[in-house]
Write a protein that holds these residues in place. Structure first.
Motif, short mmCIF file in Angstrom:
data_model
loop_
_atom_site.label_atom_id
_atom_site.label_comp_id
_atom_site.label_asym_id
_atom_site.label_seq_id
_atom_site.Cartn_x
_atom_site.Cartn_y
_atom_site.Cartn_z
N LEU A 59 0.82 -1.21 0.00
CA LEU A 59 0.00 0.00 0.00
C LEU A 59 0.86 1.27 0.00
O LEU A 59 0.58 2.21 -0.75
N ALA A 60 1.91 1.30 0.80
CA ALA A 60 2.74 2.50 0.91
C ALA A 60 3.39 2.84 -0.43
O ALA A 60 3.38 4.01 -0.86
N SER A 61 3.94 1.84 -1.09
CA SER A 61 4.58 2.10 -2.38
C SER A 61 3.54 2.46 -3.44
O SER A 61 3.82 3.30 -4.32
N PHE A 62 2.37 1.86 -3.37
CA PHE A 62 1.30 2.20 -4.31
C PHE A 62 0.91 3.67 -4.15
O PHE A 62 0.81 4.42 -5.12
N MET A 63 0.72 4.09 -2.90
CA MET A 63 0.28 5.45 -2.62
C MET A 63 1.35 6.50 -2.94
O MET A 63 1.03 7.66 -3.15
N ALA A 64 2.61 6.08 -2.99
CA ALA A 64 3.71 7.03 -3.22
C ALA A 64 3.89 7.38 -4.69
O ALA A 64 4.61 8.34 -5.02
N GLN A 65 3.25 6.67 -5.60
CA GLN A 65 3.42 6.92 -7.02
C GLN A 65 2.84 8.29 -7.41
O GLN A 65 1.78 8.68 -6.90
N PRO A 66 3.51 9.00 -8.30
CA PRO A 66 3.09 10.38 -8.62
C PRO A 66 1.63 10.52 -9.04
O PRO A 66 0.97 11.48 -8.64
N ASP A 67 1.13 9.59 -9.82
CA ASP A 67 -0.26 9.72 -10.28
C ASP A 67 -1.27 9.33 -9.21
O ASP A 67 -2.47 9.64 -9.34
N ILE A 68 -0.79 8.63 -8.17
CA ILE A 68 -1.69 8.16 -7.12
C ILE A 68 -1.64 9.09 -5.90
O ILE A 68 -2.68 9.40 -5.30
N ALA A 69 -0.46 9.54 -5.52
CA ALA A 69 -0.32 10.42 -4.36
C ALA A 69 -1.16 11.68 -4.56
O ALA A 69 -1.20 12.26 -5.65
N TYR A 70 -1.82 12.10 -3.52
CA TYR A 70 -2.73 13.25 -3.60
C TYR A 70 -2.02 14.48 -4.14
O TYR A 70 -0.96 14.87 -3.67
N ASN A 71 -2.64 15.07 -5.15
CA ASN A 71 -2.09 16.27 -5.79
C ASN A 71 -3.19 17.33 -5.82
O ASN A 71 -4.23 17.13 -6.46
N PRO A 72 -3.02 18.45 -5.13
CA PRO A 72 -4.06 19.47 -5.10
C PRO A 72 -4.52 19.93 -6.47
O PRO A 72 -5.69 20.33 -6.64
N ASN A 73 -3.65 19.85 -7.47
CA ASN A 73 -4.00 20.34 -8.81
C ASN A 73 -4.88 19.36 -9.59
O ASN A 73 -5.58 19.77 -10.52
N THR A 74 -4.83 18.10 -9.23
CA THR A 74 -5.61 17.09 -9.96
C THR A 74 -6.48 16.27 -9.01
O THR A 74 -6.91 15.17 -9.34
N ALA A 75 -6.74 16.80 -7.83
CA ALA A 75 -7.37 16.02 -6.77
C ALA A 75 -8.76 15.50 -7.15
O ALA A 75 -9.09 14.34 -6.86
N VAL A 76 -9.58 16.33 -7.78
CA VAL A 76 -10.94 15.88 -8.11
C VAL A 76 -10.88 14.69 -9.06
O VAL A 76 -11.61 13.70 -8.89
N GLU A 77 -9.99 14.76 -10.05
CA GLU A 77 -9.84 13.63 -10.98
C GLU A 77 -9.32 12.40 -10.25
O GLU A 77 -9.80 11.27 -10.48
N GLN A 78 -8.35 12.56 -9.36
CA GLN A 78 -7.81 11.43 -8.61
C GLN A 78 -8.90 10.77 -7.76
O GLN A 78 -9.03 9.54 -7.74
N ILE A 79 -9.63 11.58 -7.05
CA ILE A 79 -10.68 11.06 -6.17
C ILE A 79 -11.72 10.31 -7.00
O ILE A 79 -12.12 9.19 -6.66
N ALA A 80 -12.16 10.94 -8.10
CA ALA A 80 -13.20 10.33 -8.92
C ALA A 80 -12.72 9.03 -9.55
O ALA A 80 -13.47 8.04 -9.61
N THR A 81 -11.48 9.00 -10.02
CA THR A 81 -10.96 7.80 -10.66
C THR A 81 -10.80 6.66 -9.67
O THR A 81 -11.18 5.51 -9.94
N GLN A 82 -10.25 6.96 -8.50
CA GLN A 82 -10.08 5.92 -7.49
C GLN A 82 -11.44 5.45 -6.96
O GLN A 82 -11.59 4.27 -6.63
#
Length: 465
Positions: A368-391
């Protein structure tokens, strides 16, 4: 003396024979009519039908068809909502309209509260699929075979009120025949509040003021707090209550469904530990390989990842409203300013949502830790809505209608395909029988929503983008 005994015996026998026709068809061990909690339990047995359908999986592009591919090309055909009204909704309405519920099965107030929560959940599901549907005039049986269609906006407004009523009327005590929460009313209250909160998020584009108001109130009233609170239908190792996909795949031997590239391409590049749960490696090179949704030329089942065995065991559960889903909603609400905390709170909810999704699905969380650390997965304020929706969409796997609703609202994931040039539908078409059996109300609803022309691409009320 003997003559008297014979006459008396004949009289007794004659009396018994006179009642024979009445008694022979009576089962002394069966009730003369279903009780309130039995009707509620019967309504509960329809819950898997909100999730376990090929139509729902195609709408959300979780699965690709390998056999009858035309079924996944979004044909302009109708879908019936009659089973919802004739089955679970009618059972629940019978409880809500009854004047003789028995307190021997738990407080009557609690029976009514559970019936209201379940009815609201079924109606929410129904209106989100078709748009305006019969509601206030529905479920009256022979008293009204042609109910008017209520607007989706008015249905939402009423359901918010009904769910609050249900919460407020709960009293101490359990109810019988509860196959979901075993009579635990605290869990029912959390579920009702969570449904209300998720409904409120649907209004993020069409009426954010009301959406925020209902969202924050429901959240404060108390929502799902762990995976133990999830609304789950737990199938049995029994032919009467077995998982739908077990019957299709294990008993029928059908290899008709593979994971879609839409799904696999959002999971495999990140070594998502849920992927081995969702699907099996292909039988060609042992890789996880998705099939392009709607591909009519190359669908050799050896080459693609078929549905994971954990999904279609006889007693595999169906997840309907979950803690991770709740957390994703709160993450989005924090990001768009509906709740306090901003990005810090949104990130916290987002991380917890993914962790609890992994736990729910039984994934290997050692990575889980390594999964969450990936750039596209780790929370990014600029793309957060897309990240949340996709996950969230990934988490909602096999709850196709809900994943589809969230896609329609947010536009994510961003890699949905258009098979044969047909975009993902915006709604489902009313059953043709309504055109002939409920003509005036059907025509009025179609005119009001779609200018008189019905199709898969008319938009429901909250779908404004």
């Amino acid at each position: 003396m003997k003559k008297s005994i014979i006459i008396f015996s004949i009289a007794i026998l004659s009396s018994a024979c006179n009642n024979f026709d009445e008694d022979i068809n009576i089962n002394p061990n069966a009730p003369s009519q279903a009780s309130g909690t039995q009707l509620i339990a019967n309504a509960m047995t329809s819950l898997p039908g909100l999730s376990s359908t090929t139509s729902g999986e195609f709408m959300s592009q979780y699965l690709s068809e390998t056999q009858y591919v035309n079924a996944s090309l979004y044909p302009q055909s109708s879908t019936s909502f009659y089973w919802l009204y004739q089955g679970p909704l009618m059972n629940l309405e019978a409880v809500l309209e009854s004047d003789d519920l028995s307190g021997n099965e738990g407080p009557v107030a609690n029976q009514l509260a559970v019936a209201k929560i379940l009815k609201s959940y079924y109606m929410w599901h129904t209106t989100d699929r078709w748009g305006d549907v019969p509601y206030t005039e529905a479920l009256q049986g022979a008293d009204n075979f042609t109910p008017a269609y209520d607007t989706q906006e008015s249905i939402y407004t009423n359901l918010f009120a009904v769910l609050k009523e249900a919460k407020d009327q709960v009293v101490p005590g359990t109810i019988s025949n509860d196959i979901i929460y075993n009579g635990d009313m605290d869990k029912w209250v959390k579920l009702g509040n969570t449904i209300r909160m998720l409904m409120a998020l649907r209004l993020s584009e069409v009426n954010p003021t009301l959406g925020q108001q209902e969202f924050t109130a429901a959240m404060q009233d108390g929502v799902l707090a762990s995976n133990d609170d999830n609304l789950v239908f737990k199938h049995l190792q029994d032919g009467n209550f077995q998982n739908y996909w077990y019957g299709q795949i294990d008993l029928q031997g059908r290899e008709w469904w593979a994971l879609s590239t839409t799904l696999v391409n959002k999971m495999k590049p990140y070594a998502d530990p849920r992927l081995p749960i969702y699907g099996n490696p292909n039988r060609t090179d042992g890789e996880y390989t998705g099939l392009v949704f709607g591909d009519t030329e190359d669908y050799d089942t050896e080459k693609y990842s078929l549905l994971g065995s954990a999904i279609h065991e006889q007693d595999s559960p169906v997840y309907l409203v979950t803690y991770a889903q709740t957390l994703f909603a709160m993450a989005e609400a924090a990001k768009i300013g509906w709740v306090t905390g901003g990005d810090a709170e949104a990130e916290n909810y987002y991380n917890l949502a993914i962790e609890n999704s992994m736990n729910q699905w039984g994934a290997d969380i050692s990575t889980l830790a390594s999964f969450m650390a990936q750039p596209d997965i780790a929370y990014n304020p600029n793309t957060a809505v897309e990240q949340i929706a996709t996950q969230r969409w990934i988490h909602l796997f096999m709850h196709g209608y809900e994943g589809w609703a969230e896609y329609r609202r947010t536009g994510f994931p961003d890699n949905m395909v258009s098979p044969g040039g047909a975009d993902v539908p915006n709604r489902q078409i009313y059953i043709e029988a309504e055109q002939f059996n409920n003509t005036v109300n059907y025509n009025e609803a179609v005119q009001r929503q779609f200018g008189g022309t019905e199709s898969l691409y008319g938009k429901v009320w909250w779908d404004v983008n």
